[in-house]
Design a protein around this motif. Structure first.
Motif, PDB file in Angstrom:
ATOM      1  N   SER A  13       7.376   4.441  -2.019  1.00  0.00           N
ATOM      2  CA  SER A  13       7.402   5.863  -2.359  1.00  0.00           C
ATOM      3  C   SER A  13       8.843   6.366  -2.476  1.00  0.00           C
ATOM      4  O   SER A  13       9.211   7.048  -3.442  1.00  0.00           O
ATOM      5  CB  SER A  13       6.645   6.670  -1.301  1.00  0.00           C
ATOM      6  OG  SER A  13       6.690   8.047  -1.601  1.00  0.00           O
ATOM      7  N   GLU A  36      -5.515   3.107   3.459  1.00  0.00           N
ATOM      8  CA  GLU A  36      -4.073   2.854   3.368  1.00  0.00           C
ATOM      9  C   GLU A  36      -3.731   1.843   2.284  1.00  0.00           C
ATOM     10  O   GLU A  36      -2.652   1.926   1.675  1.00  0.00           O
ATOM     11  CB  GLU A  36      -3.515   2.385   4.706  1.00  0.00           C
ATOM     12  CG  GLU A  36      -3.928   0.993   5.132  1.00  0.00           C
ATOM     13  CD  GLU A  36      -3.113   0.503   6.330  1.00  0.00           C
ATOM     14  OE1 GLU A  36      -1.879   0.328   6.174  1.00  0.00           O
ATOM     15  OE2 GLU A  36      -3.702   0.309   7.402  1.00  0.00           O
ATOM     16  N   LEU A  62       3.983  10.429   0.834  1.00  0.00           N
ATOM     17  CA  LEU A  62       3.870   9.024   1.215  1.00  0.00           C
ATOM     18  C   LEU A  62       5.153   8.467   1.807  1.00  0.00           C
ATOM     19  O   LEU A  62       5.177   7.332   2.286  1.00  0.00           O
ATOM     20  CB  LEU A  62       3.442   8.195   0.003  1.00  0.00           C
ATOM     21  CG  LEU A  62       2.052   8.538  -0.560  1.00  0.00           C
ATOM     22  CD1 LEU A  62       1.701   7.609  -1.712  1.00  0.00           C
ATOM     23  CD2 LEU A  62       0.985   8.450   0.522  1.00  0.00           C
ATOM     24  N   THR A  63       6.209   9.251   1.796  1.00  0.00           N
ATOM     25  CA  THR A  63       7.434   8.805   2.472  1.00  0.00           C
ATOM     26  C   THR A  63       7.234   8.782   3.984  1.00  0.00           C
ATOM     27  O   THR A  63       8.046   8.203   4.706  1.00  0.00           O
ATOM     28  CB  THR A  63       8.622   9.720   2.121  1.00  0.00           C
ATOM     29  OG1 THR A  63       8.307  11.068   2.492  1.00  0.00           O
ATOM     30  CG2 THR A  63       8.922   9.651   0.627  1.00  0.00           C
ATOM     31  N   LEU A  68      -3.130   8.064  -4.630  1.00  0.00           N
ATOM     32  CA  LEU A  68      -1.982   8.353  -3.760  1.00  0.00           C
ATOM     33  C   LEU A  68      -2.397   9.098  -2.502  1.00  0.00           C
ATOM     34  O   LEU A  68      -1.682   9.079  -1.495  1.00  0.00           O
ATOM     35  CB  LEU A  68      -0.948   9.177  -4.526  1.00  0.00           C
ATOM     36  CG  LEU A  68      -0.268   8.490  -5.712  1.00  0.00           C
ATOM     37  CD1 LEU A  68       0.600   9.492  -6.485  1.00  0.00           C
ATOM     38  CD2 LEU A  68       0.571   7.297  -5.253  1.00  0.00           C
ATOM     39  N   ARG A  69      -3.522   9.779  -2.563  1.00  0.00           N
ATOM     40  CA  ARG A  69      -3.986  10.526  -1.388  1.00  0.00           C
ATOM     41  C   ARG A  69      -5.316  10.000  -0.854  1.00  0.00           C
ATOM     42  O   ARG A  69      -6.041  10.706  -0.141  1.00  0.00           O
ATOM     43  CB  ARG A  69      -4.091  12.015  -1.732  1.00  0.00           C
ATOM     44  CG  ARG A  69      -4.921  12.347  -2.949  1.00  0.00           C
ATOM     45  CD  ARG A  69      -4.898  13.854  -3.230  1.00  0.00           C
ATOM     46  NE  ARG A  69      -5.743  14.208  -4.356  1.00  0.00           N
ATOM     47  CZ  ARG A  69      -5.342  14.204  -5.627  1.00  0.00           C
ATOM     48  NH1 ARG A  69      -4.094  13.864  -5.927  1.00  0.00           N
ATOM     49  NH2 ARG A  69      -6.185  14.544  -6.607  1.00  0.00           N
ATOM     50  N   ARG A 127      -3.749   3.580  -1.144  1.00  0.00           N
ATOM     51  CA  ARG A 127      -2.486   4.313  -1.299  1.00  0.00           C
ATOM     52  C   ARG A 127      -1.333   3.354  -1.587  1.00  0.00           C
ATOM     53  O   ARG A 127      -0.478   3.610  -2.443  1.00  0.00           O
ATOM     54  CB  ARG A 127      -2.169   5.125  -0.032  1.00  0.00           C
ATOM     55  CG  ARG A 127      -3.179   6.208   0.298  1.00  0.00           C
ATOM     56  CD  ARG A 127      -2.641   7.159   1.358  1.00  0.00           C
ATOM     57  NE  ARG A 127      -2.211   6.520   2.587  1.00  0.00           N
ATOM     58  CZ  ARG A 127      -2.992   6.224   3.614  1.00  0.00           C
ATOM     59  NH1 ARG A 127      -4.301   6.523   3.560  1.00  0.00           N
ATOM     60  NH2 ARG A 127      -2.521   5.658   4.712  1.00  0.00           N
ATOM     61  N   HIS A 128      -1.324   2.247  -0.867  1.00  0.00           N
ATOM     62  CA  HIS A 128      -0.235   1.286  -1.019  1.00  0.00           C
ATOM     63  C   HIS A 128      -0.205   0.684  -2.418  1.00  0.00           C
ATOM     64  O   HIS A 128       0.851   0.647  -3.069  1.00  0.00           O
ATOM     65  CB  HIS A 128      -0.379   0.181   0.025  1.00  0.00           C
ATOM     66  CG  HIS A 128       0.663  -0.878  -0.100  1.00  0.00           C
ATOM     67  ND1 HIS A 128       1.984  -0.666   0.177  1.00  0.00           N
ATOM     68  CD2 HIS A 128       0.565  -2.162  -0.511  1.00  0.00           C
ATOM     69  CE1 HIS A 128       2.668  -1.771  -0.033  1.00  0.00           C
ATOM     70  NE2 HIS A 128       1.828  -2.696  -0.462  1.00  0.00           N
ATOM     71  N   VAL A 175       0.855   3.456  -5.015  1.00  0.00           N
ATOM     72  CA  VAL A 175       2.274   3.816  -5.038  1.00  0.00           C
ATOM     73  C   VAL A 175       3.103   2.651  -5.580  1.00  0.00           C
ATOM     74  O   VAL A 175       4.124   2.860  -6.254  1.00  0.00           O
ATOM     75  CB  VAL A 175       2.764   4.257  -3.637  1.00  0.00           C
ATOM     76  CG1 VAL A 175       2.963   3.073  -2.705  1.00  0.00           C
ATOM     77  CG2 VAL A 175       4.060   5.060  -3.757  1.00  0.00           C
ATOM     78  N   ASP A 192       4.124   7.794   5.208  1.00  0.00           N
ATOM     79  CA  ASP A 192       2.859   7.063   5.352  1.00  0.00           C
ATOM     80  C   ASP A 192       2.929   6.093   6.537  1.00  0.00           C
ATOM     81  O   ASP A 192       4.005   5.547   6.826  1.00  0.00           O
ATOM     82  CB  ASP A 192       2.561   6.287   4.071  1.00  0.00           C
ATOM     83  CG  ASP A 192       1.124   5.803   4.005  1.00  0.00           C
ATOM     84  OD1 ASP A 192       0.280   6.560   3.493  1.00  0.00           O
ATOM     85  OD2 ASP A 192       0.845   4.670   4.474  1.00  0.00           O
ATOM     86  N   THR A 242       4.397   1.164   2.060  1.00  0.00           N
ATOM     87  CA  THR A 242       4.068   2.325   1.236  1.00  0.00           C
ATOM     88  C   THR A 242       5.218   3.331   1.258  1.00  0.00           C
ATOM     89  O   THR A 242       5.589   3.892   0.220  1.00  0.00           O
ATOM     90  CB  THR A 242       2.759   2.982   1.721  1.00  0.00           C
ATOM     91  OG1 THR A 242       1.692   2.033   1.614  1.00  0.00           O
ATOM     92  CG2 THR A 242       2.407   4.209   0.896  1.00  0.00           C
ATOM     93  N   CYS A 243       5.775   3.570   2.435  1.00  0.00           N
ATOM     94  CA  CYS A 243       6.941   4.463   2.550  1.00  0.00           C
ATOM     95  C   CYS A 243       8.095   3.962   1.681  1.00  0.00           C
ATOM     96  O   CYS A 243       8.728   4.744   0.955  1.00  0.00           O
ATOM     97  CB  CYS A 243       7.420   4.535   4.005  1.00  0.00           C
ATOM     98  SG  CYS A 243       6.272   5.323   5.138  1.00  0.00           S
TER      99      CYS A 243
END
Length: 355
Positions: A299, A256, A287-288, A251-252, A259-260, A263, A290, A295-296
């Motif tokens: 999340s 990208e 990530l909201t 997640l971190r 992370r995508h 999530v 991101d 991804t946003c």
């Protein structure tokens, strides 16, 4: 040809390979004396290292030595074919029936040269190795690091063409997910990525090894691991419940796509068991914002699933918390490492010993 003449050819090859009379040397390749065969093979190997084009036309004469009863002669013949494969891999396929037995040779360097030759051909046309997958697969557990690397690379190349044909060797590839060589780990993970697209259920039994790569030192390997997990949760979200703590590292991640995919995995799990995902709110909330819009969305939707399950509405009169389901988006796997060159290695060949 006698031993004194062979020694003279050897001396010339070591001093100036370009001065070796190849026609004279190859005339002794079928000599009954193993030491004489060894001497001319050693000389031709020096020529191949200097200018493989001079030797390439004589592969038909050298090929019988791939099955020589002397280990050092098989070793030198295999080394010559390795050099030839670098410049003319298409022609080498004609000698695969002679090279395949060397994948099981007792000499680790001979196995190494044979494995390299198959991997080199797989770069140009993976389909050429399809009949030899069962010969290559045992070397996934070879004690030689670079041999494992070459074989893993070759199977990965083939997986890109025919992923279903690699299913029988997933257990061997899974071992390489923990290899000491970062490129070997990467090729193994890439093979799982190819298979997971169409066969996520078959990949699921190796989930523990796959999830461990979410913390790999190589960014592209982490990317592939996160992608494979995403494919698995689409058919069985609860399969990853015991791995959420490790997956939360993704997640971190700086990448990208890692992370995508991560999530997205949490979002899938949250739809069936939001309580288990609630522990990871601190990793999901950033990530909201991101840079990746999908991804946003995932999340926010995941947090909404958690809210609906675990948080009490402060104003019961306002109605229950309901969220609109978001549409699953087509995600693109970052495959930028597919052109990574496999690492070659240099190893000592057995040299001619007239004694």
């Amino acid at each position: 040809m006698n031993k004194d003449r062979v020694q003279s050819i050897v001396d010339t090859a070591e001093r100036d390979p370009s001065a070796v009379d190849i026609d004279e040397a190859r005339s002794a390749l079928d000599h009954p004396d193993a030491q004489i065969r060894n001497g001319v093979l050693y000389s031709l190997k020096q020529v191949a290292d200097d200018d493989v084009q001079r030797v390439r036309r004589y592969l038909d004469d050298i090929a019988p030595l791939l099955s020589d009863n002397e280990e050092t002669n098989r070793n030198l013949a295999a080394a010559i074919f390795q050099e030839a494969a670098k410049v003319d891999p298409n022609r080498i396929t004609d000698y695969f029936p002679d090279l395949a037995p060397l994948l099981d040779d007792p000499n680790e360097y001979t196995r190494h040269y044979a494995a390299f030759t198959f991997s080199e051909v797989s770069k140009r046309d993976p389909r050429q190795i399809r009949r030899y997958l069962s010969d290559l697969a045992p070397l996934l557990d070879d004690p030689n690091e670079t041999t494992r690397n070459f074989v893993t690379f070759a199977l990965n190349q083939f997986a890109k063409e025919r992923p279903a044909r690699v299913l029988d060797w997933l257990s061997g590839l899974a071992l390489r997910l923990d290899d000491t060589n970062e490129y070997t780990r990467h090729y193994a993970m890439s093979a799982f990525k190819e298979v997971a697209r169409d066969h996520p259920r078959e990949v699921r039994q190796y989930l523990t090894a796959i999830v461990s790569r979410i913390e790999d030192s190589v960014e592209e390997t982490r990317n592939f691991a996160a992608f494979v997990v995403k494919e698995i949760v689409e058919t069985d979200p609860e399969a990853v419940l015991d791995h959420l703590a490790t997956l939360s590292v993704g997640l971190r991640d700086q990448n990208e796509y890692v992370r995508h995919y991560t999530v997205y995995t949490f979002h899938e799990v949250a739809q069936v068991n939001p309580g288990r995902v609630a522990t990871f709110v601190d990793g999901l909330e950033p990530l909201t914002d991101d840079p990746n819009e999908n991804t946003c969305d995932f999340s926010e939707a995941t947090l909404d699933e958690i809210d609906a399950e675990t948080r009490v509405d402060p104003d019961p009169g306002s109605g229950s918390l309901e969220t609109e389901p978001i549409e699953k988006s087509e995600t693109v796997v970052w495959d930028g490492s597919d052109d990574t060159e496999i690492e070659d290695s240099t190893s000592d060949t057995k040299i001619y010993d007239p004694e």
